[in-house]
Design an enzyme around this catalytic site. Structure first.
Site, PDB file in Angstrom:
ATOM      1  N   GLN A 104      -2.856   0.581   9.183  1.00  0.00           N
ATOM      2  CA  GLN A 104      -1.868   1.297   8.375  1.00  0.00           C
ATOM      3  C   GLN A 104      -1.272   2.471   9.154  1.00  0.00           C
ATOM      4  OE1 GLN A 104      -3.100   1.865   4.040  1.00  0.00           O
ATOM      5  NE2 GLN A 104      -5.081   1.454   5.003  1.00  0.00           N
ATOM      6  N   ARG A 119       1.178   9.411   2.611  1.00  0.00           N
ATOM      7  CA  ARG A 119      -0.262   9.109   2.638  1.00  0.00           C
ATOM      8  C   ARG A 119      -1.143  10.105   1.891  1.00  0.00           C
ATOM      9  NH1 ARG A 119      -0.233   3.767   3.988  1.00  0.00           N
ATOM     10  NH2 ARG A 119       1.069   3.420   5.839  1.00  0.00           N
TER      11      ARG A 119
END
Length: 256
Positions: A80, A196
């Site tokens: 990611q 995030r």
């Protein structure tokens, strides 16, 4: 063997807020480059940075970068992380480094369920055995193929091992612990935190982003004073998929 997240701010551009203010000063004044660092008091730096953020003039903040050392994270996380492409990465290689006893990350929901944890750890142990067996079988095969090319077994062995672990690594899980060095400029970091630090981000990378934000706030508090998920400075962008905890999230990042 289970691992825990560890993040260190290895390096950053010296006097980051002053450098960005100098770049902004050049854009909005007649100052020559010999003078753009002069008279940049704390108040003037605050003024320049506030003006930049309010105007949305983001190019000057790209002049400053931060480098992080990260360990105790899974390969799932780094898959990611590297999607944030305006950054530089150097990661521990499974092609060149043998996983003699790989460490792994246990997700919290599995950690607190004894039955699930037992299944999980058993799976990790089985994959370690499969990896070790593949390395042994493949290394023997490669040694037989190349032994005539080298004068000694000592020289042939690391070549055979490298070829073996290159293929054996395919059985290693996403949970396998890894280490990575990441460098981002301020503009990309702010975007990274927007994405995030959000409650809807995957738990592991959310924890990483939060720890990174804590570290950069210590060296550039003005620059990152409004950093965090997108809802810190505006409405939640997730629409119907919102976590519904915007007040709690804002309080968390205001106190950070």
């Amino acid at each position: 063997m289970q691992e825990q997240l560890k993040v260190i701010l290895l390096s950053h551009t010296p006097e980051p807020e002053k450098i960005i203010s100098a770049a902004a000063k050049l854009c909005y004044s007649n100052s020559g480059i010999d003078h753009i660092l002069k008279d940049l008091t704390e108040d003037k730096i605050n003024q320049f940075l506030t003006m930049l953020m309010d105007m949305g003039h983001a190019s000057p903040i790209e002049h400053v970068s931060f480098t992080f050392g990260i360990e105790g994270v899974s390969r799932s996380l780094t898959h990611q992380l590297v999607r944030h492409r305006l950054a530089s990465y150097s990661q521990k290689s499974q092609r060149y480094v043998r996983e003699g006893q790989f460490s792994y990350i246990i997700p919290p929901e599995i950690e607190k369920n004894e039955e699930a944890k037992e299944i999980y750890i058993h799976a990790m142990e089985e994959q370690q055995r499969a990896y070790d067996q593949l390395v042994t079988v493949l290394q023997k095969k490669h040694m037989e193929e190349i032994k005539g090319q080298y004068k000694s077994e000592k020289k042939a062995l690391p070549i055979a091992e490298k070829a073996a672990i290159e293929d054996a690594r395919y059985v290693l899980p996403n949970a396998c612990e890894t280490k990575i060095v990441a460098t981002m400029n301020t503009r990309e970091l702010l975007h990274f935190f927007n994405q995030r630090c959000c409650n809807r981000a995957q738990w592991e990378i959310r924890e990483l982003a939060t720890q990174m934000l804590i570290l950069v706030k210590k060296v550039a508090p003005i620059l990152f004073k409004n950093a965090g998920p997108s809802c810190v400075n505006g409405p939640c962008p997730e629409g119907k998929m919102t976590c519904g905890r915007i007040v709690e999230v804002r309080e968390k990042f205001e106190k950070m």
